[in-house]
Design a protein around this motif. Structure first.
Motif, mmCIF file in Angstrom:
data_model
loop_
_atom_site.group_PDB
_atom_site.id
_atom_site.type_symbol
_atom_site.label_atom_id
_atom_site.label_comp_id
_atom_site.label_asym_id
_atom_site.label_seq_id
_atom_site.Cartn_x
_atom_site.Cartn_y
_atom_site.Cartn_z
ATOM 1 N N VAL A 280 -21.102 14.733 -6.447
ATOM 2 C CA VAL A 280 -20.750 13.293 -6.548
ATOM 3 C C VAL A 280 -21.478 12.684 -7.495
ATOM 4 C CG1 VAL A 280 -21.346 11.166 -5.409
ATOM 5 C CG2 VAL A 280 -20.204 12.837 -4.012
ATOM 6 N N TRP A 283 -19.963 13.873 -10.934
ATOM 7 C CA TRP A 283 -18.464 12.931 -11.172
ATOM 8 C C TRP A 283 -18.796 11.727 -11.636
ATOM 9 C CZ3 TRP A 283 -17.332 8.397 -8.567
ATOM 10 C CH2 TRP A 283 -16.032 8.108 -8.709
ATOM 11 N N ARG A 284 -20.001 11.051 -11.509
ATOM 12 C CA ARG A 284 -20.254 10.022 -11.895
ATOM 13 C C ARG A 284 -20.855 10.156 -13.607
ATOM 14 N NH1 ARG A 284 -20.364 5.706 -8.509
ATOM 15 N NH2 ARG A 284 -20.388 6.175 -6.317
ATOM 16 N N ARG A 285 -21.628 11.292 -13.619
ATOM 17 C CA ARG A 285 -22.534 11.274 -14.819
ATOM 18 C C ARG A 285 -22.158 12.335 -15.813
ATOM 19 N NH1 ARG A 285 -28.482 10.185 -12.181
ATOM 20 N NH2 ARG A 285 -27.697 7.965 -11.118
ATOM 21 N N TYR A 290 -19.150 18.393 -13.274
ATOM 22 C CA TYR A 290 -18.417 18.125 -11.879
ATOM 23 C C TYR A 290 -17.252 18.902 -11.848
ATOM 24 C CZ TYR A 290 -14.694 15.834 -9.279
ATOM 25 O OH TYR A 290 -13.745 15.658 -8.249
ATOM 26 N N ASP A 346 -10.551 11.995 -15.634
ATOM 27 C CA ASP A 346 -10.086 10.611 -14.933
ATOM 28 C C ASP A 346 -8.484 10.549 -14.431
ATOM 29 O OD1 ASP A 346 -12.532 9.561 -14.684
ATOM 30 O OD2 ASP A 346 -12.048 8.292 -16.514
ATOM 31 N N THR A 397 -14.027 12.257 -4.451
ATOM 32 C CA THR A 397 -14.203 12.049 -5.841
ATOM 33 C C THR A 397 -12.638 12.163 -6.390
ATOM 34 O OG1 THR A 397 -14.414 14.380 -6.212
ATOM 35 C CG2 THR A 397 -16.486 12.767 -6.168
ATOM 36 N N GLN A 400 -11.091 8.892 -5.545
ATOM 37 C CA GLN A 400 -11.690 7.745 -6.607
ATOM 38 C C GLN A 400 -10.670 7.918 -7.916
ATOM 39 O OE1 GLN A 400 -13.202 5.794 -4.140
ATOM 40 N NE2 GLN A 400 -14.277 5.445 -5.908
ATOM 41 N N ASN A 401 -10.447 8.942 -8.620
ATOM 42 C CA ASN A 401 -9.808 9.149 -9.492
ATOM 43 C C ASN A 401 -8.267 8.369 -9.421
ATOM 44 O OD1 ASN A 401 -11.589 10.131 -11.155
ATOM 45 N ND2 ASN A 401 -11.028 12.344 -10.957
#
Length: 404
Positions: A280, A283-285, A290, A346, A397, A400-401
């Motif tokens: 997680v 995935w954000r940074r 990721y 993304d 994740t 979320q994409n």
């Protein structure tokens, strides 16, 4: 001399019959002149030695000749040895060696040696000797090895039980075992953590059934301990212990396996939670991290599932059949490799990838519900605790994409 060379030499002696004269006194002695003992060797350092070993010793009390009979010989140079090993069709042999030679090898390795002298009548001792010599013939020497139900210890146990008219089995089947096949395997392999985890992951529900003392005596040390509870006729209307005396011939100089198996739930649960958090956060940074981390998990999950599926469908490793861990790790994971790699930019998952992901989440839920149902045998809580957060992190994740 290496272990492999030693085994090949032993095999050559058996097949050529060159060693028969070495126990001429044993073969010609009367039952009254034979002394029968169970020899138990402690676990060794190499992974195939972790379960220990044992042998039946026959001693001619007149000549002093001592011979060890054991069922633990295998041949790496056998045709298709490794293919047969993978298929669960391993071939082992009985061997006979002079006791001093056999014990010298184990003393040099630092493994303990315990001798239990057994109370067999002359007729029983002679019958045991005749059976072992018959078994030693080239046409009878080979047997199909199984880790749990037909190994070097169960063969020793069964030979003694045969000579005693079934007394050992009658007694030990009435006693409960202390652990399951899985617990004993994890306990004894705990010195090699990665191998321990692989074996635990690959064992199915067969390994979790409660055992009797008879079944648990597939291990040398368990057979050694349970024989202390067996009694036989003393020939005068009374009963006497089967084990007349027990001597430690050589102490153990190696690390001792733990008395109980390690609890894998906490370490695997924490490992799964940590991996999920990293997925997680990455995935954000760090999208590339990721993708790499997620694909590594998917690759391992798919490969583990494929191997478990092959063990179930194409091999005789019945202890690996019907493995509920297939609901957690299976080849469906391969179908998510590309979508997860594309997710670093993304890109949303395709309809097919969403379907695969949903199917995997349903399988995950089924594994959890199956484990919570009463009467379920397989004890795979550690792997559920590991897989659950990882799959949820990947699913979240990816979704979320799509939402983005």
């Amino acid at each position: 001399m290496t272990l492999a060379s030693r085994l090949l030499l032993t095999l050559a002696l058996i097949l050529c019959g060159a060693c028969v004269p070495a126990w001429a006194d044993i073969s010609n002695a009367s039952g009254a002149e034979l002394e029968v003992s169970l020899i138990t060797y402690g676990p060794g350092d190499i992974y195939w030695e972790r379960f220990g070993h044992d042998a039946i010793e026959l001693r001619d009390t007149v000549s002093g000749e001592e011979v060890n009979f054991n069922y633990g010989v295998f041949n790496f140079d056998e045709k298709n040895f490794f293919l047969n090993f993978a298929r669960g069709r391993m071939h082992y042999l009985i061997d006979a060696e002079v006791t001093t030679d056999e014990e010298g090898f184990y003393k040099q390795a630092g493994r303990s040696i315990t001798k239990q002298r057994l109370a067999l009548t002359p007729d029983q001792a002679a019958a045991l000797r005749d059976f072992l010599l018959w078994n030693l013939r080239p046409e009878n020497a080979v047997y199909n090895y199984d880790y749990y139900i037909d190994n070097c210890t169960t063969r020793v146990r069964d030979a003694l039980d045969r000579a005693l008219g079934g007394i050992i089995k009658a007694r030990l089947t009435t006693l409960p075992g202390g652990m399951t096949y899985r617990q004993q395997t994890v306990r004894l392999m705990s010195a090699q953590p990665w191998l321990m985890l692989i074996l635990d992951l690959g064992l199915g529900p067969y390994a979790d059934h409660p055992l009797s003392a008879w079944q648990e005596s597939f291990l040398p040390e368990e057979l050694q301990m349970t024989l202390r509870d067996v009694t036989v006729s003393d020939g005068h209307g009374g009963m006497q212990p089967l084990v007349q005396n027990e001597d430690l011939l050589a102490p153990n100089h190696l690390s001792v396996p733990p008395a109980t198996p390690p609890d894998l739930r906490i370490p695997l649960g924490l490992a799964g939670l940590l991996l999920a958090v990293l997925i997680v956060l990455a995935w954000r940074r760090a999208p590339i991290v990721y993708a790499l981390l997620g694909n590594l998990y998917l690759l391992l999950a798919g490969t583990a599932g494929l191997l478990m599926l092959l063990l179930w469908t194409l091999t005789a490793h019945h202890s690996a059949w019907a493995n509920a861990n297939l609901l957690l790790f299976n080849p469906l994971a391969y179908a998510l490799l590309r979508p997860l790699w594309r997710a670093r930019r993304d890109n949303p998952p395709s309809r097919f990838a969403n379907g695969v992901l949903l199917l995997q989440l349903i399988a995950l839920l089924a594994a959890l519900l199956l484990h919570l149902m009463p009467g379920v045998v397989q004890q795979n809580q550690p792997w559920i605790l590991f897989a659950l957060p990882c799959w949820l992190a990947l699913a979240w994740t990816l979704r979320q994409n799509k939402a983005a």
